[in-house]
Design a protein around this motif. Structure first.
Motif, PDB file in Angstrom:
ATOM      1  N   ASP A 537       0.825  -1.205   0.000  1.00 25.20           N
ATOM      2  CA  ASP A 537       0.000   0.000   0.000  1.00 25.20           C
ATOM      3  C   ASP A 537       0.864   1.263   0.000  1.00 25.20           C
ATOM      4  O   ASP A 537       0.575   2.224  -0.724  1.00 25.20           O
ATOM      5  CB  ASP A 537      -0.922  -0.003   1.223  1.00 25.20           C
ATOM      6  CG  ASP A 537      -1.786   1.251   1.298  1.00 25.20           C
ATOM      7  OD1 ASP A 537      -2.642   1.435   0.399  1.00 25.20           O
ATOM      8  OD2 ASP A 537      -1.590   2.058   2.226  1.00 25.20           O
ATOM      9  N   THR A 538       1.948   1.253   0.783  1.00 26.20           N
ATOM     10  CA  THR A 538       2.833   2.417   0.843  1.00 26.20           C
ATOM     11  C   THR A 538       3.563   2.611  -0.482  1.00 26.20           C
ATOM     12  O   THR A 538       3.753   3.741  -0.943  1.00 26.20           O
ATOM     13  CB  THR A 538       3.837   2.280   1.997  1.00 26.20           C
ATOM     14  OG1 THR A 538       3.141   1.952   3.193  1.00 26.20           O
ATOM     15  CG2 THR A 538       4.603   3.571   2.210  1.00 26.20           C
ATOM     16  N   ARG A 540       2.394   1.858  -3.367  1.00 26.16           N
ATOM     17  CA  ARG A 540       1.393   2.409  -4.285  1.00 26.16           C
ATOM     18  C   ARG A 540       1.275   3.923  -4.089  1.00 26.16           C
ATOM     19  O   ARG A 540       1.173   4.693  -5.064  1.00 26.16           O
ATOM     20  CB  ARG A 540       0.052   1.722  -4.034  1.00 26.16           C
ATOM     21  CG  ARG A 540      -0.992   1.988  -5.120  1.00 26.16           C
ATOM     22  CD  ARG A 540      -2.285   1.245  -4.855  1.00 26.16           C
ATOM     23  NE  ARG A 540      -2.089  -0.203  -4.841  1.00 26.16           N
ATOM     24  CZ  ARG A 540      -2.209  -0.976  -3.764  1.00 26.16           C
ATOM     25  NH1 ARG A 540      -2.530  -0.435  -2.604  1.00 26.16           N
ATOM     26  NH2 ARG A 540      -2.029  -2.269  -3.836  1.00 26.16           N
ATOM     27  N   ARG A 541       1.332   4.357  -2.848  1.00 25.64           N
ATOM     28  CA  ARG A 541       1.257   5.795  -2.558  1.00 25.64           C
ATOM     29  C   ARG A 541       2.510   6.520  -3.054  1.00 25.64           C
ATOM     30  O   ARG A 541       2.443   7.651  -3.534  1.00 25.64           O
ATOM     31  CB  ARG A 541       1.085   6.006  -1.053  1.00 25.64           C
ATOM     32  CG  ARG A 541      -0.289   5.555  -0.538  1.00 25.64           C
ATOM     33  CD  ARG A 541      -0.273   5.390   0.977  1.00 25.64           C
ATOM     34  NE  ARG A 541       0.038   6.636   1.663  1.00 25.64           N
ATOM     35  CZ  ARG A 541       0.390   6.712   2.949  1.00 25.64           C
ATOM     36  NH1 ARG A 541       0.505   5.597   3.667  1.00 25.64           N
ATOM     37  NH2 ARG A 541       0.635   7.882   3.505  1.00 25.64           N
ATOM     38  N   GLU A 545       2.800   9.729  -5.820  1.00 32.51           N
ATOM     39  CA  GLU A 545       3.159  11.005  -5.204  1.00 32.51           C
ATOM     40  C   GLU A 545       4.166  11.772  -6.069  1.00 32.51           C
ATOM     41  O   GLU A 545       5.269  11.311  -6.322  1.00 32.51           O
ATOM     42  CB  GLU A 545       3.762  10.759  -3.814  1.00 32.51           C
ATOM     43  CG  GLU A 545       4.233  11.992  -3.087  1.00 32.51           C
ATOM     44  CD  GLU A 545       3.149  13.050  -2.940  1.00 32.51           C
ATOM     45  OE1 GLU A 545       3.331  14.164  -3.505  1.00 32.51           O
ATOM     46  OE2 GLU A 545       2.124  12.756  -2.285  1.00 32.51           O
ATOM     47  N   LEU A 554       7.566   8.568   2.797  1.00 33.39           N
ATOM     48  CA  LEU A 554       6.889   7.276   2.687  1.00 33.39           C
ATOM     49  C   LEU A 554       7.897   6.129   2.679  1.00 33.39           C
ATOM     50  O   LEU A 554       7.666   5.071   3.272  1.00 33.39           O
ATOM     51  CB  LEU A 554       6.019   7.245   1.427  1.00 33.39           C
ATOM     52  CG  LEU A 554       4.804   8.180   1.443  1.00 33.39           C
ATOM     53  CD1 LEU A 554       4.168   8.260   0.051  1.00 33.39           C
ATOM     54  CD2 LEU A 554       3.770   7.705   2.460  1.00 33.39           C
TER      55      LEU A 554
END
Length: 603
Positions: A537-538, A540-541, A545, A554
């Motif tokens: 999930d991180t 993906r962020r 970004e 992140l």
């Protein structure tokens, strides 16, 4: 020299004979040992005697025995033979000869010292034409120069001289700059990228590069290396179209803010469609063609020597050096020792060296922008002692970083606690740490349920020394560690999943984000499910970004999660340095800290 090889045959036939001490032998026996007629045997021995290699006193008559003595050590002649092979351009056979004859380290060192004198800058003039050549040593071997198939830093370095990408990145990784593409734009969702190519860029075989070659390059990469380095980037391309010869539009499946950075890597170097299709699997390999758009073209290769010649039609400024000879040399187990510096000084440009003791006025040095970070990860999917976080915590403390750094030694080594942040542990006092802490750690391990079960650490052969030091440190606290070495290609596969611990390294350079995403995606294969979901999930962020500072935050979150679970164990960072002679001008470092040949010139 063929006669020298007959001498080796004769010397090997009498391994116990002492140099300079005559012994009896019949002429029939000599002819048999040399595998020739009596007449040819006499001619060969006379030639050897004329060279001063033997003394021979022939005695005629049935049953009479001649006297033979070896006057020159075989080792001396072997070194001469190796030198002749090297001067004829057959470096590979020279090393093979010395290794096949079983010469010890001292003899190999003497050959290396002689070979060192053959390297450096040379300028020759024929008529009005001056040719500038750099003969450059490269430890290791070159297996492939196909950008889609390279694995090692030496291969990567040569690919950078022979090929170009759409864009390039500055050495600090701060900005993406135009290269084969002079401009680009993206849509509002940042999922569609349009690149506008320079006109008149030529491949080495004379054809102009077009947008079709760019599309072919990325399609070919997906086909040849679906699981290769950065595959999550190029496998994320949904569609490509080429409105004209100088425009390519690339549509991504989802937003990816490191896409431009990927296009600046040599993995995304543009290759010619016509040559690749004609040669198939052979392109870039030992028997195939190597064609790019780079400042140098591959003129020839063979026997361990790769010759690059300047490409006059290069779309940027012409390189100063007309010719670069890259001599690949076997790795030395003693590489980097202080006693090797004297011979290394003659190289004029040296990579990844310790330069303590070098006279400042004689040498200049550049601390390369990148660092190598060594670390270990825990295979959380394997049943065993390390499934227990408490045991992982004790193991982490048992690898005393101060003692680790002392045993590794070197002005380029420093502690590491992050891929991004500087270490804040300060100077570590090692005095008595074994005795004070070992008992405490043994007690904690017993309380956590560790009963001395052996743990398996898997790494690659290049990190064997690190693994041995770690094994010794853990042994002091009662942790038994078994080390298994896997070749780099095997290490990437499923075989590593049998390990409790994996010893890795990652290069932290201008492509740090790409390398860390690649690393975390690899680590997800042996994370527990809950942690894997968090990391995914991180990531993906991160890819969504646009602000680089926010992406770094992140990344630090990910390493915080893993380090907090004691499943990511930082060991140390190693800074790389390049030293060069003051006669060398134009030093400019590329990715991995290598000097770009195109920028070099000599006073």
């Amino acid at each position: 020299m063929k006669i020298r090889r007959h001498f080796f045959m004769l010397r090997e036939a009498y391994p116990h004979a002492e140099d300079g001490v005559p012994f009896e032998v019949t002429t029939a026996e000599l002819a048999e040992k040399l595998d020739c007629t009596h007449r040819n045997m006499v001619l060969l021995l006379k030639r050897m005697a004329a060279e001063g290699w033997i003394s021979w006193s022939a005695r005629r008559g049935r049953g009479n025995r001649s006297l033979l003595a070896f006057e020159q050590p075989a080792e001396k002649l072997l070194l001469e033979e190796a030198e002749e092979l090297a001067l004829r351009g057959d470096l590979q056979s020279a090393f093979e000869l010395l290794q096949r004859k079983g010469l010890g380290g001292a003899s190999l060192t003497r050959f290396q010292q002689w070979l060192t004198g053959q390297f450096g800058f040379r300028s020759t003039v024929e008529g009005q034409r001056r040719t500038d050549t750099l003969r450059f040593p490269l430890p290791g071997s070159i297996d492939s120069l196909d950008p889609a198939r390279i694995h090692y830093s030496g291969e990567s370095h040569l690919v950078n001289q022979l090929f170009d990408g759409l864009v390039r990145i500055d050495p600090k990784g701060g900005s993406i700059l135009p290269h084969l593409a002079h401009a680009w734009e993206t849509n509002e969702e940042r999922t569609e990228w349009t690149f506008y190519l320079r006109k008149g860029v030529l491949f080495h075989h004379g054809r102009e590069m077009t947008s079709t070659d760019v599309r072919y390059t990325l399609t070919r990469l997906r086909r040849l290396a679906p699981n290769g380095l950065y595959n999550w980037v190029y496998n994320g391309i949904e569609e490509m179209d080429t409105p004209d010869d100088t425009t390519i539009r690339i549509r991504l499946q989802q937003r990816n803010e490191v896409f431009l950075s990927f296009l600046s890597t040599n993995r995304a170097s543009i290759v010619p469609e016509d040559i690749c299709e004609a040669e198939g699997e052979a392109f870039g390999q030992e028997q195939g063609t190597v064609i790019g758009t780079g400042p140098y073209r591959l003129a020839s290769r063979g026997h361990g020597i790769w010759i690059l010649e300047v490409f006059p039609a290069y779309f940027r400024e012409r390189a100063f050096l007309d010719r670069v000879e890259v001599w690949t040399m076997p790795h030395s187990s003693d590489a980097g020792k202080e006693e090797d510096l004297e011979e290394l000084r003659q190289f004029q440009v040296m990579h990844n060296v310790r330069i303590e003791g070098m006279t400042g006025g004689q040498w200049q040095q550049v601390r390369q922008s990148g660092t190598t970070c060594k670390f270990m990860t825990v295979n959380e999917l394997k049943d065993g002692p390390l499934a227990n976080p408490a045991i992982r915590s004790v193991l982490n403390r048992a690898i005393h970083r101060g003692e680790l750094l002392r045993l590794l030694s070197g002005d380029v080594i420093e502690p590491a606690a992050s891929f991004w942040l500087p270490d804040k542990s300060g100077k570590i006092n090692n005095a008595g740490w074994e005795h004070d802490n070992a008992g405490k750690l043994r007690k904690e391990l017993a309380e956590a349920g560790y009963q001395g079960e052996p743990l398996k650490l898997i790494t690659i052969p290049q990190y064997e020394n690190d693994a041995a030091i770690i094994r010794g440190l853990l042994d002091l606290s009662g942790i038994t560690l078994e080390v298994q070495l896997l070749a780099a290609e095997q290490f990437k596969g499923a075989e590593r999943m049998s390990a409790d611990l994996l010893l890795f390294a990652v290069m932290l350079d201008e492509h740090r984000e790409l390398r860390l995403i690649d690393l975390y995606k690899s680590m997800m294969q042996h994370m527990d499910r809950q942690t894997s979901v968090k990391v995914e999930d991180t990531l993906r962020r991160i890819l969504a970004e646009q602000d680089s500072a926010e992406r770094i935050k992140l990344f630090i979150q990910i390493e915080g999660i893993l380090a907090g679970r004691h499943s990511l164990l930082f060991l140390y960072r190693k800074h790389l340095k390049t030293a060069f002679h003051p006669s060398v001008q134009g030093i400019s470092l590329e990715s991995l800290g290598w000097v770009r040949f195109r920028d070099l010139w000599f006073r």
